[in-house]
Design a protein around this motif. Structure first.
Motif, mmCIF file in Angstrom:
data_model
loop_
_atom_site.group_PDB
_atom_site.id
_atom_site.type_symbol
_atom_site.label_atom_id
_atom_site.label_comp_id
_atom_site.label_asym_id
_atom_site.label_seq_id
_atom_site.Cartn_x
_atom_site.Cartn_y
_atom_site.Cartn_z
ATOM 1 N N GLN C 208 1.061 -1.072 -0.343
ATOM 2 C CA GLN C 208 0.091 0.211 -0.125
ATOM 3 C C GLN C 208 0.735 1.331 0.470
ATOM 4 O O GLN C 208 0.231 2.229 -0.172
ATOM 5 N N THR C 209 1.695 0.877 0.393
ATOM 6 C CA THR C 209 2.990 2.232 0.735
ATOM 7 C C THR C 209 3.062 2.742 -0.694
ATOM 8 O O THR C 209 3.989 3.481 -1.062
ATOM 9 N N LEU C 210 2.869 1.621 -2.196
ATOM 10 C CA LEU C 210 4.219 1.777 -2.957
ATOM 11 C C LEU C 210 2.683 2.975 -4.023
ATOM 12 O O LEU C 210 1.579 2.433 -3.679
ATOM 13 N N PRO C 211 4.106 3.762 -5.132
ATOM 14 C CA PRO C 211 2.918 4.550 -5.486
ATOM 15 C C PRO C 211 2.880 3.792 -6.400
ATOM 16 O O PRO C 211 2.639 2.873 -7.256
ATOM 17 N N GLN C 212 1.562 4.513 -7.730
ATOM 18 C CA GLN C 212 0.514 3.462 -8.338
ATOM 19 C C GLN C 212 1.311 3.791 -9.923
ATOM 20 O O GLN C 212 0.642 5.763 -9.855
ATOM 21 N N LEU C 213 1.374 3.370 -11.153
ATOM 22 C CA LEU C 213 2.202 3.385 -12.480
ATOM 23 C C LEU C 213 0.831 3.278 -12.972
ATOM 24 O O LEU C 213 1.186 2.150 -13.081
ATOM 25 N N ASP C 214 0.497 4.428 -14.030
ATOM 26 C CA ASP C 214 0.417 3.215 -15.377
ATOM 27 C C ASP C 214 0.653 3.332 -16.045
ATOM 28 O O ASP C 214 1.141 3.910 -17.337
ATOM 29 N N THR C 215 0.634 1.770 -17.012
ATOM 30 C CA THR C 215 1.085 1.385 -17.913
ATOM 31 C C THR C 215 0.378 0.326 -19.242
ATOM 32 O O THR C 215 0.794 -0.210 -19.327
ATOM 33 N N ARG C 335 10.116 7.255 -14.245
ATOM 34 C CA ARG C 335 8.521 7.526 -13.862
ATOM 35 C C ARG C 335 7.681 8.500 -14.003
ATOM 36 O O ARG C 335 6.787 8.462 -14.986
ATOM 37 N N ASN C 336 8.957 9.425 -15.251
ATOM 38 C CA ASN C 336 8.006 10.425 -15.832
ATOM 39 C C ASN C 336 8.125 10.029 -17.427
ATOM 40 O O ASN C 336 7.019 10.068 -18.167
ATOM 41 N N VAL C 337 9.606 9.323 -17.769
ATOM 42 C CA VAL C 337 9.353 9.227 -19.522
ATOM 43 C C VAL C 337 7.563 7.813 -18.891
ATOM 44 O O VAL C 337 7.110 8.115 -20.219
ATOM 45 N N MET C 341 5.200 7.824 -22.184
ATOM 46 C CA MET C 341 4.554 7.270 -23.531
ATOM 47 C C MET C 341 3.061 7.147 -22.462
ATOM 48 O O MET C 341 2.909 6.618 -23.558
ATOM 49 N N ASN C 342 2.699 6.574 -21.734
ATOM 50 C CA ASN C 342 1.568 5.645 -21.206
ATOM 51 C C ASN C 342 0.294 6.650 -21.909
ATOM 52 O O ASN C 342 -0.066 6.372 -21.841
ATOM 53 N N GLU C 343 0.055 7.655 -21.862
ATOM 54 C CA GLU C 343 -0.388 8.934 -21.502
ATOM 55 C C GLU C 343 -0.029 9.646 -23.172
ATOM 56 O O GLU C 343 -1.090 9.843 -23.751
ATOM 57 N N TYR C 344 0.998 9.762 -23.975
ATOM 58 C CA TYR C 344 1.137 9.500 -25.052
ATOM 59 C C TYR C 344 -0.572 9.341 -26.267
ATOM 60 O O TYR C 344 -0.183 8.286 -26.251
ATOM 61 N N GLN C 345 -0.639 10.367 -26.660
ATOM 62 C CA GLN C 345 -1.964 9.466 -27.756
ATOM 63 C C GLN C 345 -1.767 9.294 -29.587
ATOM 64 O O GLN C 345 -0.535 9.827 -29.758
#
Lengths: 316, 66, 352, 57, 280
Positions: C208-215, C335-337, C341-345
């Motif tokens: 639960q302490t870990l952040p969630q990045l959408d991949t 993490r930013n990359v 990439m994940n959000e790029y349309q």
């Protein structure tokens, strides 16, 4: 130094909107404590990305080499001396640059603070006039700021930029130091075998990642000697002799040119004090030629020119 | 077993020291056989890489002479 | 799949019994870093620790490794013939590696041990090494393992997973190799359901302490459009093209092969290489397909986060260990990359 | 400078020599050649900076 | 488990200097162990790593055809460290060959089709392998028309001159040899760049595939010509070159997007390449 941020952004905004420069190169706030990311901004509306704090130890001159556009660049004392070196060595023209000078208070030494925390992880770091306050899960530690400056900042005597078009603040008082080369002299006092063993030990973790070389603005050769294949001067493995040859020649290529900005040491992922080599050469250049690199724009470095009065004591 | 003799790489300038060595030879002057001479067009051609390359190949000493 | 308890007071007994059958490696202090090194007694283990500086890959795939040897002496009948360098592959245990590293090993397996070709050194070391992982009760702020298909108590690639309880370790065996190891080990006691329950709680809490990045969207992106995206210019600016990220990365496997000669014999040696170096792809003719920094930076991220996914239907080839985030001298944050990439349309579909 | 850094890193002073000799100075050549050889001899065989078989796994 | 990095020992059996600038030599290798020859089963278009102890390895296309037995042939241009050393070696010297590596021209799938081969300069090596393979009596009948367009800078820079002359005499293969310029007044073939000659000869795209291999500039200008005469991206087959080390898709340097040139290539159709990053 946080008060510099607004000033840097104002200047950058003005330069870009008045079309005085094409881009401004500065720092962006880091994503983890005690780090920052070099950044380039080309539109006035983006200048709020720029930031400045005690963690801007990377040398931005590295990003100027051979650029052809007009650049606004944020520069500390050591960076400005590298800009001078770059101008002397024809890597950039003075006319292209608008130097935003930053009188520097010294950068903090991330690797030593992390070592002192011994595995505890910092999540926030705040620096005030005298202290570095580090907080993390369940702890708060305070460090004396002067003691935890980067080693090159602690022994820096040119905190103010030597060339600039504008300063973001009043100049700071330069440090008066007894002996900037105490660490070098300590090594010099050792016997040859002790010296050999000492460097074997500090170079042992080297990964040959070349972060020290690549973080250095002086290392702009199109093909580095380590990449030459005909002849190949040294092997590419982590054999200790090859590692030592690399470090020896890397340092030697900076002789009489290094401004001791500390970017190499800061960049090293395995905390090798690579400056011990360049610093020795700096000391020798100062002793033998009375020269400090990057102070005057039209003087070639001493190992680059012959003068009849060059010291020749080593010649039989 | 004979006494150990060092191996020394001597980088000699074609116009100066190499000439001197030649003259010494013409004059039949006796000197140490330890040197392995590499004639260079000018001692200014010597790069630190050469010196390290020689050490890496195991020479015991290096002498650069203009 | 058995679970046992190793009391902290009996850790030395446990280690001693391991040493009779295995070489024991674990996180040990080397200067101001933690690295995998020989462990003789419990005190050698640098516990607790966040992560080793170099990843587990160096245990299976040393930075520099002798592949072959040969004679160049014209007098020898076999001069010029390249021969395998004999090597020993003792049974080894790596004790206390992090689950993210073990997961990374399985990602590299896909490359080193594929249906067509097997890297003999990697495969043999994998066979003879048993991995005892140590779950992360306190993940770092730079960790994002759960976003990358791993986790602080992920069992992928491990033979045994340890969970630290107040005065003991709960050891859960996950493979036959792990079973065998625990069976012959001393200093273990039967685990109680209460132990298991505590371990499960620790696991949930850590996750639960870990952040969630959408991949999730990465796999559906169009590869060429992502390749041509404009954000790479911004991502690459700060990069100095050192190899720190690739050398520290547990899933970066690229290497170079070099011949080294000393007098009349020589070796063929392989060394870690990095896609960050211009020399990596430089042709003999002087042409370089990845001549610009932006191409090299893009290659690294695209390889991990897109090519790997497309090629193997698995991945990404990142386990979220955070080493590159910590070690990058100019703070290029993967993490930013990933988010970019994940959000790029792009238009849908990865393959045309 | 080079000599300085070599010595700083543990190579013995006396391994590396520099001299200036004109092509007419054959006597000086012989003199220096002998001195260099003697000094190196006194140090014994080189121990450092020699690359033999790479020390790798 | 065989070690895929370990080369087979071979002996240099013959060295032929191919071109007037002496930078291209063909090396004929014989395996030291007959069993290795059995193991080395290859197809036209594949390559191998030539391995010289003390120098390193270089990926080179196999110039001999699987229909020629008892030896392997490679034509090597002198460019770098390993190739220069190879050029200085002599008959009888021992070295290594590792392979066969990569994929090949899909000749089995092309049976019944007309084949147009377009080559330039020293990239003609695997095309030679292909032509020899196609002209083998039991193979020839399985394919339609065979057209070859091959160019070099000057007559003296053409590879395999004797074989070219022999092929010219045959009726079951259309040869169009060209040079960029000819100072030799006895030159009896075409003069002009490969793309121009391709346009001029306009081989029919009907039931045909084109196999193209040559320097990047030739490929760049030949591609639109082929498309103009009706070849579609999936009937244009190309072979790429790349910096390689392992040759078996493990060392990681030669990828175009998801594909490794050494293992998934070097032969790709233009259609495949159009969907991959242009990093070659």
């Amino acid at each position: 130094m946080l008060e510099y941020v607004g000033k840097i952004r104002d200047i950058a905004r003005r330069l870009l909107s008045e079309n005085k420069v094409d881009v401004v190169i500065g720092f962006r706030q880091g994503t983890i404590p005690m780090m920052s990311e070099p950044a380039v901004v080309s539109r006035p509306e983006d200048v709020d990305e720029l930031y400045w704090d005690y963690n801007c130890g990377i040398n931005l001159t590295n990003y100027l080499t051979k650029r052809t556009d007009r650049i606004g660049v944020v520069a500390k004392g050591c960076d400005s001396r590298n800009i001078v070196t770059h101008i002397v060595e024809n890597q950039i023209k003075r006319e292209q640059l608008y130097i935003i000078g930053v009188p520097c208070h010294g950068m903090i030494d991330r690797s030593r603070i992390l070592a002192a925390l011994d595995g505890q992880e910092p999540t926030a770091v705040v620096v005030n006039d005298t202290e570095i306050v580090v907080t993390g899960p369940g702890f708060e530690r305070k460090f004396n700021r002067q003691e935890y400056l980067q080693n090159n900042c602690a022994t820096c005597i040119h905190r103010n930029p030597v060339v600039y078009d504008e300063l973001v603040a009043e100049k700071v008082e330069e440090q008066k130091l007894d002996d900037r080369y105490a660490d070098v002299k300590k090594i010099e006092a050792m016997s040859p075998d002790e010296k050999w063993a000492f460097f074997d030990k500090i170079l042992a973790p080297c990964l040959r990642c070349y972060a020290c070389r690549n973080a250095c603005p002086l290392c702009y050769c199109p093909t580095c000697f380590v990449d030459e294949s005909r002849p190949q001067w040294l092997g590419k493995s982590i054999d200790p002799t090859d590692v030592r040859t690399f470090h020896f020649l890397r340092a030697y290529h900076c002789a009489g040119r290094c401004t001791d900005c500390g970017a190499c040491e800061r960049a090293c992922p395995v905390n090798i004090p690579v400056r011990l080599l360049t610093k020795k050469l700096n000391m020798d250049v100062e002793d033998l030629y009375g020269f400090e690199p990057g102070m005057v724009p039209d003087v070639r470095p001493p190992l680059d020119v012959y003068r009849p009065d060059d010291p020749g004591g080593f010649i039989k | 077993m004979s006494e150990w003799e060092p191996k020394i790489t001597a980088f000699l300038c074609n116009w100066c020291s190499y000439g001197a060595a030649d003259l010494a030879g013409i004059g039949r002057m006796q000197h140490t056989p330890a040197h392995r001479v590499i004639r260079v067009p000018c001692s200014g051609r010597i790069s630190p890489k050469f010196i390290l390359a020689a050490f890496r190949r195991g020479v015991d000493g290096i002498w650069v002479s203009g | 799949m058995t679970s046992v308890i190793i009391a902290k007071s009996k850790l030395n007994d446990f280690l001693a019994s391991l040493k009779s059958g295995y070489q024991v490696l674990g996180p040990v202090r080397q200067g101001d870093m933690i690295a995998f090194g020989p462990v003789n007694k419990a005190e050698d283990l640098a516990l607790p620790y966040s992560n080793t500086r170099l990843s587990i890959k160096s245990v299976f795939f040393p930075q520099s490794e002798r592949m072959f040897g040969y004679s160049l002496d014209k007098e020898d009948a076999d001069a010029g013939i390249i021969k395998e360098t004999p090597k020993e592959y003792p049974n080894r245990v790596v004790l206390g590696l992090r689950p993210c590293d073990a997961k990374a090993v399985t990602l590299v397996d896909v490359n080193m041990d594929n249906p067509q070709f097997q890297d003999p050194w990697w495969v043999k070391r994998r066979e003879t090494t048993t991995l005892i992982g140590l779950g992360c009760e306190h993940p770092c702020s730079t960790c994002f393992c759960t976003s990358m298909g791993s986790g602080p108590f992920d069992e992928t690639g491990l033979d045994v997973l340890l969970t630290e309880l107040p005065d003991a370790y709960l050891a859960k065996s996950l493979t036959p190799k792990g079973d065998q190891l625990l069976k012959q080990a001393k200093g273990t006691d039967a685990a109680s359901p209460a132990n298991e329950k505590t371990a499960a709680e620790i696991k949930t809490k850590a996750e639960q302490t870990l952040p969630q990045l959408d991949t999730a969207k990465l796999k559906d992106k169009n590869m060429m459009e992502l390749f041509n995206a404009r954000f790479w210019e911004r991502v690459q600016f700060a990069c100095i093209n050192c190899g720190a990220c690739t050398f520290l990365c547990p899933t970066c496997w690229c290497f170079d092969i070099q011949d080294e000669v000393s007098k009349k014999a020589g070796d063929r040696i392989r060394n870690w290489d990095s896609c960050m170096f211009p020399l990596f792809t430089l042709h003999g003719t002087g042409h370089n397909p990845r001549d610009h920094k932006v191409q090299r930076v893009r290659q690294r991220f695209m390889h991990k986060l897109k090519y790997y996914i497309d090629k193997y239907g698995d991945g990404p080839a990142c386990v979220g260990c955070g080493r590159c985030v910590q070690a990058c001298p100019v703070n290029i944050d993967i993490r930013n990359v990933i988010t970019l990439m994940n959000e790029y349309q792009t238009s849908a579909g990865t393959k045309a | 400078m080079m000599k300085g850094l070599l010595e700083y890193m543990g190579t013995e002073p006396g391994r590396l020599h520099f001299s200036w000799i004109s092509s007419a100075e054959s006597t000086k050549f012989v003199e220096v050649a002998n001195t260099v050889a003697e000094e190196v001899k006194a140090l014994g065989p080189a121990k450092h900076f020699i690359k033999e078989k790479a020390e790798v796994a | 488990m065989g070690n895929p990095y370990l080369p087979y020992p071979v002996r240099i059996d013959e060295i032929i200097t191919e071109t007037e600038d002496k930078n291209l030599k063909t090396f004929k290798f014989v395996f030291l162990n007959p069993a290795d020859e059995q193991a080395f089963k290859y197809e036209p278009g594949q390559f191998a790593e030539l391995s010289i102890a003390g120098k390193g390895e270089i990926p080179i296309g196999i110039a001999s055809s699987p229909t020629e037995t008892g030896f392997l042939k490679f034509t090597v241009n002198k460019v770098g460290l390993v190739t220069s050393h190879l050029h200085n070696m002599s008959v009888g010297d021992v070295m290594g060959v590792r392979g066969p590596l990569g994929n090949w021209y899909p000749l089995k799938e092309l049976e019944g089709k007309n084949i147009v081969i377009v080559g330039g300069g020293f990239a003609f090596t695997t095309l030679r392998s292909t032509i020899v393979y196609l002209l083998q009596p039991e193979n020839r009948s399985r394919f339609g028309d065979i057209t070859v367009i091959y160019g070099a800078r000057t007559p003296g820079m053409l590879l395999y001159k004797d074989e070219l002359a022999a092929w010219e005499q045959r009726s079951d293969i259309h040869m169009h040899i060209t040079v960029d310029r000819a100072d030799d007044p006895t030159w009896k073939y075409n003069v002009g760049f490969v793309p121009a000659i391709t346009e001029q000869k306009a081989p029919s795209a009907e039931n045909a595939v084109a196999i193209v291999c040559g320097p990047p500039i030739m490929i760049k200008f030949t591609q639109p010509v082929l498309e103009k005469v009706g070849f579609t991206p999936d009937t244009i087959i190309m072979s790429l070159e790349m910096r390689m080390k392992c040759g078996i898709g493990i060392c990681g340097r030669c990828n175009l997007g998801t594909e490794y040139v050494c293992k998934d290539g070097p032969v790709f159709t233009l259609a495949q390449l159009n969907n991959l990053p242009k990093e070659y």
